[in-house]
Design a protein around this motif. Structure first.
Motif, PDB file in Angstrom:
ATOM      1  N   GLU A  87       0.853  -1.181   0.000  1.00 43.55           N
ATOM      2  CA  GLU A  87       0.000   0.000   0.000  1.00 43.55           C
ATOM      3  C   GLU A  87       0.886   1.227   0.000  1.00 43.55           C
ATOM      4  OE1 GLU A  87      -2.822  -0.046   3.186  1.00 43.55           O
ATOM      5  OE2 GLU A  87      -3.435  -2.102   2.778  1.00 43.55           O
ATOM      6  N   VAL A  88       0.513   2.207  -0.750  1.00 38.83           N
ATOM      7  CA  VAL A  88       1.259   3.455  -0.807  1.00 38.83           C
ATOM      8  C   VAL A  88       0.314   4.584  -0.430  1.00 38.83           C
ATOM      9  CG1 VAL A  88       2.566   5.040  -2.273  1.00 38.83           C
ATOM     10  CG2 VAL A  88       2.751   2.568  -2.638  1.00 38.83           C
ATOM     11  N   ILE A  89       0.745   5.392   0.470  1.00 37.55           N
ATOM     12  CA  ILE A  89      -0.027   6.581   0.836  1.00 37.55           C
ATOM     13  C   ILE A  89       0.745   7.776   0.303  1.00 37.55           C
ATOM     14  CG2 ILE A  89      -0.894   7.988   2.743  1.00 37.55           C
ATOM     15  CD1 ILE A  89      -1.036   5.366   4.380  1.00 37.55           C
ATOM     16  N   GLY A  90       0.121   8.561  -0.540  1.00 40.84           N
ATOM     17  CA  GLY A  90       0.801   9.701  -1.135  1.00 40.84           C
ATOM     18  C   GLY A  90       1.363   9.366  -2.498  1.00 40.84           C
ATOM     19  N   ARG A  91       2.291  10.166  -2.932  1.00 42.82           N
ATOM     20  CA  ARG A  91       2.849  10.085  -4.278  1.00 42.82           C
ATOM     21  C   ARG A  91       3.736   8.859  -4.448  1.00 42.82           C
ATOM     22  NH1 ARG A  91       7.532  12.854  -6.939  1.00 42.82           N
ATOM     23  NH2 ARG A  91       8.162  13.356  -4.839  1.00 42.82           N
TER      24      ARG A  91
END
Length: 87
Positions: free
Chosen positions: A74-78
């Protein structure tokens, strides 16, 4: 196997470590790489890094998964790095 590698090295070694890792893995964020490696490639990466870092001052963490299918990412942000294209 799928490898997530993060490092914390002294400023004077950051460029050399980053350049070395780009030959094997995808850059995904400052001081973080990931990608598929064979056992032989993983050993080359570890050996190469041992030659670049000062083991008394620097640290490298390797998270090794048997297969990327078992990883939930999971990636939060750019998103900074592209892990889709393999060199």
């Amino acid at each position: 196997m799928y490898v997530v590698l993060v490092y914390d090295v002294e400023q004077e070694r950051v460029g050399k470590v980053c350049q070395f890792l780009r030959r094997y893995l995808h850059w995904v964020q400052n001081s973080a790489f990931e990608g598929e490696l064979s056992e032989a490639q993983l050993e080359r990466v570890k050996l190469g890094l041992k030659g670049l870092i000062d083991e008394e001052r620097d640290s490298i963490y390797l998270y090794i998964l048997r297969d990327a299918r078992w990883m939930r990412k999971e990636v939060i942000g750019r998103i900074k790095g592209d892990t889709e294209s393999v060199i």
